[in-house]
Design a protein around this motif. Sequence first.
Motif, PDB file in Angstrom:
ATOM      1  N   ASP A 450       1.140  -1.413  -0.225  1.00  0.00           N
ATOM      2  CA  ASP A 450      -0.233  -0.440  -0.249  1.00  0.00           C
ATOM      3  C   ASP A 450       0.823   1.012   0.301  1.00  0.00           C
ATOM      4  OD1 ASP A 450       1.100  -0.293   2.572  1.00  0.00           O
ATOM      5  OD2 ASP A 450      -0.654   0.601   3.816  1.00  0.00           O
ATOM      6  N   LEU A 453       2.468   1.453  -3.773  1.00  0.00           N
ATOM      7  CA  LEU A 453       0.771   2.620  -4.929  1.00  0.00           C
ATOM      8  C   LEU A 453       1.190   3.167  -4.054  1.00  0.00           C
ATOM      9  CD1 LEU A 453      -1.376  -1.192  -4.633  1.00  0.00           C
ATOM     10  CD2 LEU A 453       0.229   0.336  -7.087  1.00  0.00           C
ATOM     11  N   PHE A 454       0.721   3.991  -2.790  1.00  0.00           N
ATOM     12  CA  PHE A 454       0.945   5.308  -2.502  1.00  0.00           C
ATOM     13  C   PHE A 454       1.639   6.048  -3.040  1.00  0.00           C
ATOM     14  CE2 PHE A 454       0.853   9.293  -0.488  1.00  0.00           C
ATOM     15  CZ  PHE A 454      -0.892   8.842   0.508  1.00  0.00           C
ATOM     16  N   GLN A 457       1.434   6.630  -7.008  1.00  0.00           N
ATOM     17  CA  GLN A 457      -0.216   7.031  -7.649  1.00  0.00           C
ATOM     18  C   GLN A 457       0.620   8.498  -7.779  1.00  0.00           C
ATOM     19  OE1 GLN A 457      -4.079   6.023  -6.089  1.00  0.00           O
ATOM     20  NE2 GLN A 457      -2.653   4.720  -5.033  1.00  0.00           N
ATOM     21  N   MET A 458       1.407   9.242  -5.756  1.00  0.00           N
ATOM     22  CA  MET A 458       1.779  10.651  -5.906  1.00  0.00           C
ATOM     23  C   MET A 458       2.421  11.169  -7.369  1.00  0.00           C
ATOM     24  SD  MET A 458       0.914  11.859  -2.962  1.00  0.00           S
ATOM     25  CE  MET A 458       1.574  13.226  -2.842  1.00  0.00           C
TER      26      MET A 458
ATOM     27  N   LEU B  19      -2.853   1.597 -11.504  1.00  0.00           N
ATOM     28  CA  LEU B  19      -2.062   2.391 -10.192  1.00  0.00           C
ATOM     29  C   LEU B  19      -3.288   2.100  -8.926  1.00  0.00           C
ATOM     30  CD1 LEU B  19       0.632   4.877 -10.771  1.00  0.00           C
ATOM     31  CD2 LEU B  19       0.923   2.285  -9.953  1.00  0.00           C
ATOM     32  N   VAL B  20      -4.621   3.273  -9.900  1.00  0.00           N
ATOM     33  CA  VAL B  20      -5.611   3.705  -8.705  1.00  0.00           C
ATOM     34  C   VAL B  20      -6.453   2.271  -8.977  1.00  0.00           C
ATOM     35  CG1 VAL B  20      -8.165   4.601  -8.311  1.00  0.00           C
ATOM     36  CG2 VAL B  20      -6.027   5.579  -9.150  1.00  0.00           C
ATOM     37  N   ALA B  22      -5.175  -0.990  -9.351  1.00  0.00           N
ATOM     38  CA  ALA B  22      -4.593  -1.942  -7.801  1.00  0.00           C
ATOM     39  C   ALA B  22      -4.788  -1.322  -6.576  1.00  0.00           C
ATOM     40  CB  ALA B  22      -3.046  -1.686  -8.009  1.00  0.00           C
ATOM     41  N   ASP B  23      -4.432  -0.111  -6.372  1.00  0.00           N
ATOM     42  CA  ASP B  23      -4.996   0.307  -5.036  1.00  0.00           C
ATOM     43  C   ASP B  23      -5.982  -0.704  -3.544  1.00  0.00           C
ATOM     44  OD1 ASP B  23      -3.868   1.493  -3.156  1.00  0.00           O
ATOM     45  OD2 ASP B  23      -4.541   3.092  -3.799  1.00  0.00           O
ATOM     46  N   VAL B  26      -5.280  -3.323  -2.106  1.00  0.00           N
ATOM     47  CA  VAL B  26      -4.466  -4.018  -1.096  1.00  0.00           C
ATOM     48  C   VAL B  26      -4.767  -3.548   0.054  1.00  0.00           C
ATOM     49  CG1 VAL B  26      -2.299  -3.768  -2.630  1.00  0.00           C
ATOM     50  CG2 VAL B  26      -3.051  -1.814  -1.670  1.00  0.00           C
ATOM     51  N   THR B  27      -4.502  -4.018   1.302  1.00  0.00           N
ATOM     52  CA  THR B  27      -5.251  -3.751   2.779  1.00  0.00           C
ATOM     53  C   THR B  27      -4.468  -2.574   2.762  1.00  0.00           C
ATOM     54  OG1 THR B  27      -5.013  -5.596   3.333  1.00  0.00           O
ATOM     55  CG2 THR B  27      -5.128  -4.196   4.637  1.00  0.00           C
ATOM     56  N   HIS B  28      -4.954  -0.790   3.456  1.00  0.00           N
ATOM     57  CA  HIS B  28      -4.638   0.153   3.854  1.00  0.00           C
ATOM     58  C   HIS B  28      -4.486   0.577   5.117  1.00  0.00           C
ATOM     59  CE1 HIS B  28      -6.146   1.032  -0.841  1.00  0.00           C
ATOM     60  NE2 HIS B  28      -5.109   1.419  -0.948  1.00  0.00           N
ATOM     61  N   HIS B  29      -2.708   1.008   5.633  1.00  0.00           N
ATOM     62  CA  HIS B  29      -2.806   1.463   7.270  1.00  0.00           C
ATOM     63  C   HIS B  29      -3.047   2.801   7.097  1.00  0.00           C
ATOM     64  CE1 HIS B  29      -1.038  -3.017   5.588  1.00  0.00           C
ATOM     65  NE2 HIS B  29      -1.640  -3.009   7.327  1.00  0.00           N
ATOM     66  N   SER B  31      -3.642   6.641   8.431  1.00  0.00           N
ATOM     67  CA  SER B  31      -3.322   7.221   9.391  1.00  0.00           C
ATOM     68  C   SER B  31      -4.179   7.997   9.782  1.00  0.00           C
ATOM     69  CB  SER B  31      -2.173   7.676   9.111  1.00  0.00           C
ATOM     70  OG  SER B  31      -0.683   7.274   9.261  1.00  0.00           O
ATOM     71  N   PHE B  32      -5.235   9.300   9.265  1.00  0.00           N
ATOM     72  CA  PHE B  32      -5.643   9.864   9.330  1.00  0.00           C
ATOM     73  C   PHE B  32      -6.823   8.945   8.390  1.00  0.00           C
ATOM     74  CE2 PHE B  32      -1.653  11.935   9.458  1.00  0.00           C
ATOM     75  CZ  PHE B  32      -1.652  12.299  10.666  1.00  0.00           C
ATOM     76  N   ILE B  34      -9.147   8.968   5.754  1.00  0.00           N
ATOM     77  CA  ILE B  34      -9.402   9.140   4.500  1.00  0.00           C
ATOM     78  C   ILE B  34      -7.932   8.811   3.396  1.00  0.00           C
ATOM     79  CG2 ILE B  34      -8.119  12.330   4.443  1.00  0.00           C
ATOM     80  CD1 ILE B  34     -10.105  12.639   1.974  1.00  0.00           C
ATOM     81  N   ASP B  35      -6.403   9.375   3.965  1.00  0.00           N
ATOM     82  CA  ASP B  35      -5.722   8.503   3.977  1.00  0.00           C
ATOM     83  C   ASP B  35      -5.693   6.912   3.081  1.00  0.00           C
ATOM     84  OD1 ASP B  35      -5.296   8.297   6.110  1.00  0.00           O
ATOM     85  OD2 ASP B  35      -3.321   7.899   5.744  1.00  0.00           O
ATOM     86  N   GLY B  39      -7.662   5.543  -4.021  1.00  0.00           N
ATOM     87  CA  GLY B  39      -6.842   6.267  -4.927  1.00  0.00           C
ATOM     88  C   GLY B  39      -6.625   7.445  -4.479  1.00  0.00           C
ATOM     89  N   PHE B  40      -6.654   7.665  -3.461  1.00  0.00           N
ATOM     90  CA  PHE B  40      -6.731   8.467  -2.447  1.00  0.00           C
ATOM     91  C   PHE B  40      -5.315   9.787  -2.997  1.00  0.00           C
ATOM     92  CE2 PHE B  40      -4.411  11.179   0.833  1.00  0.00           C
ATOM     93  CZ  PHE B  40      -4.939  11.991   1.166  1.00  0.00           C
ATOM     94  N   ALA B  41      -3.580   8.910  -2.925  1.00  0.00           N
ATOM     95  CA  ALA B  41      -2.830   9.701  -3.349  1.00  0.00           C
ATOM     96  C   ALA B  41      -3.031  10.099  -5.311  1.00  0.00           C
ATOM     97  CB  ALA B  41      -1.719   8.401  -2.991  1.00  0.00           C
TER      98      ALA B  41
END
Lengths: 559, 72
Positions: A450, A453-454, A457-458, B19-20, B22-23, B26-29, B31-32, B34-35, B39-41
Amino acid sequence: MTETFGPLSPALILILAGLILPLVKGPLRNALFLLAPVAALALVWALPLGPGLAVDWLGLNLVLIAPDNMARIFGTAFGIAAIAGALFGVTQPSATEKAAALLYAGAAQGIAFAGDLVTLFVFWEILAIGSTLVIWSNGHARAGLRYALIHVLGGVLLFAGISAEISGSGNVALHAMRADTIGRWLMLAGILVNAGALPLSAWVADAYPKASWSGAVFLSAFTTKAAVLVLIRLFPGEPALTWIGLAMAIYGLTYALLENDIRKLLSYSIVGQVGFMVVAVGIGSPLALAAAALHALAHILYKSLLMMAAGSILRATGETRLTALGGLARSMPFTAVAMLIGGFSLAALPLTAGFVSKSAILAALAEGQAGFYWFALTAVSAGSFLYIGLRLPWFALFGPGSAKVMAGSAPSMLAAMGLLCVLLVVPGCFPGLLERLVPEIAGVPILTADHILFQLQMLVAASCIFALLLPLLRPSAGSTLDFDWLWRELPRLAAPHWRRAWALFGKPVVGIWAETRGRWASFSQRSILLLGAAGNWRTGKIAIWATALLAIYVLIAAL
Amino acid sequence: MDRLRRLVLIALAVVLVLLVVADTFVTHHASFGIDGTPGFAARFSLVSAAIAVAVSYGWGLLMRRPGERADD
């Protein structure tokens, strides 16, 4: 062990080598220039972590060498920068620059290992002298003078703050503090001048590009990062640092996106990236401080590499303006690869050291629930890719135009760039290597699906914006006004008005001045006579004056 | 917009969409909160980079001067 290595500080080796270097010639000079940084780095690791070497001097307990892990991280970064810089610049004919560079690198090591405020200040000043000489050795006297004056200001502020701190607490030891007294604010201000904080950030982009093709590599590595280390030691968790750092990051991004000269662009970028570190110091948690140190290490590596690439281009073409460059990827492929690796590392591309250090900083912000700073620095990070990973390579290396390459890079220059490329990519692929140096980052997710990928994307999204808005990012000849307008342009503009004003009001002013001096002279005369007769004063009068003087003294002490 | 730039932009947009996609797998971790959304990034970076260009361009209109500065 400390007894064995105590007197052999990494700083001492480099400073002595810098002093001896002008006295020797030929291969011996080059050998000294190359081997002294290697010996210093070896000593950084040979010094055992512990209380270090303390001496008593004029009743002050000075700790000349205080080897802790933070000193080792910064000592390693400064050591690698000195080795790579020396290798890159070994063909530089100027003995003055080489000697000054060693002095400068030694002072940075001295700051890294300083264990008290007095030792810190001594090396702080040697750092300023060494860096000024590096600039002066390239013949830019006025720029060097401006740089020296700014650092004199920073030094005076720091000295005043240190004096106030020692007189207040009687303690010279380096310890964490808050900016809660005037003395400590002065100290913080002095350190921030060297860090390149606003409103005096302009000195970085004014001075660094004036150094030679090799001198700028040294300049990019030491001064600002030494200031970050001192902030870590003295002001961890200082709340003001978070917004100061963010302002630096935004300033660096905005000015770098506008800049036409490669080395000025990289200088603005230094301010921006140091801003990331300053924010982390402001957060102040163990992870944040470790992340700031790690980012300083990574930044020293990739910014040295980028300055080397810029220096190679300058040496080969005589140009660093983007408007006069283009198509260099064909004629200077190795330099192009180095510039791309350095730029991608700054932009935190996965599998580079910059990705590890920026991940650690953002993880520290998340851990501290500093949401505003997390989102703001993530946004600045996306913008950073625009200038360093896209705009710079496109217009210098791939874009239209074909700069004429008149001289190739020396093998030693290529070797130095190759060394830094390896040092950026290998820890990026194996972050565990950096975790050994900075154990606090062990829990930070780096090469997870993740997170990768983050970041991808950026970077790809920023690339889309670059392709879409390319006409707005086209470099143009010219300069961007900055705060240094106040001391570089304003006096020149004000001079004719001042002359006119003097012609109008000069005579009355001279008259008033002469009258004031006359009155002052007669007042002094009367005071001397009065004080001479003080032995005949009445006791009551003496008591009143003594009480008044005591009250003034107490008032000043209370302030 | 010239042809090469348009082609590059289309290619980048396709990569970004992939990429979005693929996103989302995956499992996200986060922090806030919304992130951690898929596809947030990409969205955040598009907006951030556009703002960075707009701000620097606007600052350039205000503060950029032709010619080198004295002593430069």
